[in-house]
Scaffold this motif. Structure first.
Motif, mmCIF file in Angstrom:
data_model
loop_
_atom_site.group_PDB
_atom_site.id
_atom_site.type_symbol
_atom_site.label_atom_id
_atom_site.label_comp_id
_atom_site.label_asym_id
_atom_site.label_seq_id
_atom_site.Cartn_x
_atom_site.Cartn_y
_atom_site.Cartn_z
ATOM 1 N N GLU A 131 1.323 7.602 -18.377
ATOM 2 C CA GLU A 131 0.160 8.113 -19.101
ATOM 3 C C GLU A 131 -1.150 7.519 -18.588
ATOM 4 O O GLU A 131 -1.316 6.303 -18.510
ATOM 5 C CB GLU A 131 0.289 7.832 -20.595
ATOM 6 N N GLY A 132 -2.066 8.406 -18.226
ATOM 7 C CA GLY A 132 -3.413 8.005 -17.840
ATOM 8 C C GLY A 132 -3.589 7.612 -16.387
ATOM 9 O O GLY A 132 -4.722 7.367 -15.950
ATOM 10 N N PHE A 133 -2.498 7.592 -15.608
ATOM 11 C CA PHE A 133 -2.627 7.221 -14.192
ATOM 12 C C PHE A 133 -3.494 8.251 -13.471
ATOM 13 O O PHE A 133 -3.233 9.447 -13.518
ATOM 14 C CB PHE A 133 -1.253 7.137 -13.529
ATOM 15 N N LYS A 134 -4.543 7.792 -12.802
ATOM 16 C CA LYS A 134 -5.462 8.679 -12.086
ATOM 17 C C LYS A 134 -4.952 8.933 -10.676
ATOM 18 O O LYS A 134 -4.765 8.010 -9.886
ATOM 19 C CB LYS A 134 -6.856 8.035 -12.030
ATOM 20 N N ILE A 135 -4.725 10.187 -10.345
ATOM 21 C CA ILE A 135 -4.225 10.568 -9.028
ATOM 22 C C ILE A 135 -5.299 10.280 -7.982
ATOM 23 O O ILE A 135 -6.440 10.766 -8.106
ATOM 24 C CB ILE A 135 -3.832 12.052 -9.003
ATOM 25 N N PRO A 136 -4.987 9.496 -6.946
ATOM 26 C CA PRO A 136 -5.997 9.204 -5.912
ATOM 27 C C PRO A 136 -6.466 10.484 -5.214
ATOM 28 O O PRO A 136 -5.689 11.412 -5.008
ATOM 29 C CB PRO A 136 -5.230 8.303 -4.931
ATOM 30 N N PHE A 137 -7.756 10.517 -4.878
ATOM 31 C CA PHE A 137 -8.368 11.619 -4.114
ATOM 32 C C PHE A 137 -8.239 12.977 -4.814
ATOM 33 O O PHE A 137 -8.190 14.027 -4.154
ATOM 34 C CB PHE A 137 -7.731 11.727 -2.714
ATOM 35 N N TYR A 138 -8.188 12.980 -6.143
ATOM 36 C CA TYR A 138 -7.953 14.244 -6.846
ATOM 37 C C TYR A 138 -9.029 15.285 -6.546
ATOM 38 O O TYR A 138 -8.722 16.468 -6.320
ATOM 39 C CB TYR A 138 -7.859 14.006 -8.358
ATOM 40 N N GLU A 139 -10.285 14.863 -6.523
ATOM 41 C CA GLU A 139 -11.363 15.814 -6.239
ATOM 42 C C GLU A 139 -11.233 16.356 -4.812
ATOM 43 O O GLU A 139 -11.456 17.554 -4.568
ATOM 44 C CB GLU A 139 -12.728 15.148 -6.439
ATOM 45 N N ASP A 140 -10.867 15.482 -3.864
ATOM 46 C CA ASP A 140 -10.668 15.928 -2.480
ATOM 47 C C ASP A 140 -9.521 16.928 -2.391
ATOM 48 O O ASP A 140 -9.592 17.903 -1.626
ATOM 49 C CB ASP A 140 -10.368 14.730 -1.571
ATOM 50 N N ILE A 151 6.478 10.879 9.778
ATOM 51 C CA ILE A 151 6.738 10.397 8.432
ATOM 52 C C ILE A 151 5.413 10.080 7.746
ATOM 53 O O ILE A 151 4.478 9.577 8.373
ATOM 54 C CB ILE A 151 7.657 9.148 8.446
ATOM 55 N N ILE A 152 5.318 10.420 6.477
ATOM 56 C CA ILE A 152 4.091 10.195 5.722
ATOM 57 C C ILE A 152 4.089 8.778 5.154
ATOM 58 O O ILE A 152 5.065 8.339 4.540
ATOM 59 C CB ILE A 152 3.974 11.216 4.572
ATOM 60 N N LYS A 153 2.975 8.065 5.371
ATOM 61 C CA LYS A 153 2.810 6.740 4.769
ATOM 62 C C LYS A 153 2.049 6.912 3.457
ATOM 63 O O LYS A 153 0.851 7.136 3.428
ATOM 64 C CB LYS A 153 2.062 5.806 5.735
ATOM 65 N N GLN A 154 2.773 6.796 2.394
ATOM 66 C CA GLN A 154 2.278 7.112 1.064
ATOM 67 C C GLN A 154 1.221 6.113 0.571
ATOM 68 O O GLN A 154 1.243 4.946 0.923
ATOM 69 C CB GLN A 154 3.470 7.110 0.113
ATOM 70 N N HIS A 155 0.321 6.618 -0.261
ATOM 71 C CA HIS A 155 -0.736 5.799 -0.851
ATOM 72 C C HIS A 155 -0.130 4.621 -1.628
ATOM 73 O O HIS A 155 0.879 4.762 -2.323
ATOM 74 C CB HIS A 155 -1.576 6.667 -1.789
ATOM 75 N N ASP A 156 -0.775 3.469 -1.519
ATOM 76 C CA ASP A 156 -0.273 2.257 -2.170
ATOM 77 C C ASP A 156 -0.084 2.442 -3.678
ATOM 78 O O ASP A 156 0.891 1.942 -4.254
ATOM 79 C CB ASP A 156 -1.241 1.087 -1.931
ATOM 80 N N ALA A 157 -1.009 3.159 -4.304
ATOM 81 C CA ALA A 157 -0.923 3.346 -5.758
ATOM 82 C C ALA A 157 0.299 4.179 -6.142
ATOM 83 O O ALA A 157 0.913 3.940 -7.197
ATOM 84 C CB ALA A 157 -2.202 4.013 -6.275
ATOM 85 N N ILE A 158 0.685 5.149 -5.296
ATOM 86 C CA ILE A 158 1.878 5.950 -5.567
ATOM 87 C C ILE A 158 3.126 5.128 -5.272
ATOM 88 O O ILE A 158 4.135 5.222 -5.979
ATOM 89 C CB ILE A 158 1.873 7.254 -4.733
ATOM 90 N N ASN A 159 3.072 4.296 -4.235
ATOM 91 C CA ASN A 159 4.195 3.396 -3.942
ATOM 92 C C ASN A 159 4.490 2.464 -5.099
ATOM 93 O O ASN A 159 5.642 2.063 -5.305
ATOM 94 C CB ASN A 159 3.898 2.563 -2.688
#
Length: 349
Positions: free
Chosen positions: A275-284, A184-192
């Motif tokens: 609106e404007g939420f920055k996706i974590p690790f986008y460059e990665d 099971i994937i433990k989702q990033h806190d910001a997405i949670n």
């Protein structure tokens, strides 16, 4: 179910206050019929709305079929890896691509774990099998997916804490099908913070240009609603478009027409504004996908990404990545020169 959804879409269309005038709709349907050489039923899913002025930039049904089935765009030798989640897991493991860890899998009553195969034909045996896995691996839950299904169909999870109850509920379904069992994937806190009941995934479309350069031409985030464990728009969730230049969410979320077709600006459960939420690790994410495309050099692929606190995971990829959703998220994908090029290649003899 499809006929039921068609009836729902017709009702939604007639009730939608945001639809164009009947005369404009008739004119645009006529132009689409002549231009696209088919009756544009797809127009009534979204492009009939007042704010859609570039309706010709939305893929027709015939164009989607051409692109999805084109041997010039898709390498038939890569297709089994791209379309089968089990083969894709093996492939990622061999090439050190970060993906949810494959724990076990089954072909009906044949269960595979730790390089061993066992036949399990009753609930007690299946329960004991998964209790052993939970003891050996210390994972808290497993996520089950059919290898070839899309849209979140047939997915479920079994938890360590409720393994007896979960097996009791899923035994018949599990042992009559084929499933990939991943950690099971433990989702990033910001997405949670947006939605924590499902693992919400990012879809990004990569293309290989004529110069063999990797480009990312479209993306959207899929969010679940309520208590559903899947995020797919085709299962009742919704999408939010991504600004590809900086990895931020757009303002508007969209439900599919079969689920009301509403536009929203915040998550209905959490109230989180998109609106404007920055996706974590986008460059990665972009860097990882560039590497993945070197291993799977198909002309265009839809990649599904889950994000954890430790970075992104490639969940799966698709050679038919639901371009109508990308059309909605980006206001018609055929306004992109690379997508137009791919369509022209698919049309060429």
């Amino acid at each position: 179910m499809s006929r039921f959804n068609d009836v729902k879409r017709i009702k939604i269309f007639f009730k939608d206050p945001n639809k164009k005038s009947i005369f404009k709709i008739i004119k645009e349907v006529f132009i689409l019929t002549i231009t696209k050489k088919e009756i544009p039923f797809y127009y009534f899913k979204y492009a009939y709305r007042k704010n859609i002025t570039n309706y010709l930039d939305y893929h027709s049904t015939k164009e989607l079929t051409l692109m999805g089935n084109s041997h010039k765009l898709h390498n038939k030798d890569l297709n089994p890896i791209i379309e089968n989640k089990l083969f894709f897991s093996f492939f990622c493991e061999q090439n050190n691509l970060k993906t949810p860890k494959l724990i076990s899998y089954n072909f009906k009553t044949s269960f595979f774990y730790n390089n061993k195969t066992v036949q399990l034909k009753n609930k007690d045996a299946v329960t004991a099998f998964f209790k052993t896995i939970f003891k050996d691996t210390n994972v808290e839950a497993l996520f089950f997916r059919p290898p070839s299904e899309q849209g979140g169909k047939g997915c479920f999870k079994i938890s360590k804490a409720s393994v007896n109850k979960d097996i009791d509920k899923t035994f018949e379904f599990l042992t009559q099908g084929t499933f990939v069992h991943t950690e099971i994937i433990k989702q990033h806190d910001a997405i949670n913070n947006i939605h924590n009941k499902a693992v919400n995934t990012l879809r990004i479309i990569s293309i290989l240009t004529e110069d063999n350069e990797v480009e990312f031409i479209g993306g959207f985030y899929r969010f679940g609603v309520g208590k559903s464990v899947v995020d797919n728009a085709s299962s009742g969730g919704f999408i939010v478009g991504v600004n590809m230049a900086d990895g931020t969410l757009k303002k508007t979320g969209h439900y599919l027409s079969g689920y009301g077709g509403a536009e929203i600006y915040e998550h209905p459960d959490s109230g989180f504004k998109f609106e404007g939420f920055k996706i974590p690790f986008y460059e990665d994410i972009c860097n990882n996908l560039r590497e993945a495309v070197t291993f799977l050099p198909d002309r265009y692929i839809g990649w599904d990404i889950a994000i954890t606190n430790n970075g992104p995971l490639i969940v799966e990829c698709n050679s038919k990545p639901h371009l109508p959703l990308s059309d909605i998220a980006h206001g018609g994908m055929l306004n992109n020169k690379h997508m137009k090029t791919l369509l022209n290649i698919a049309k060429s003899k």
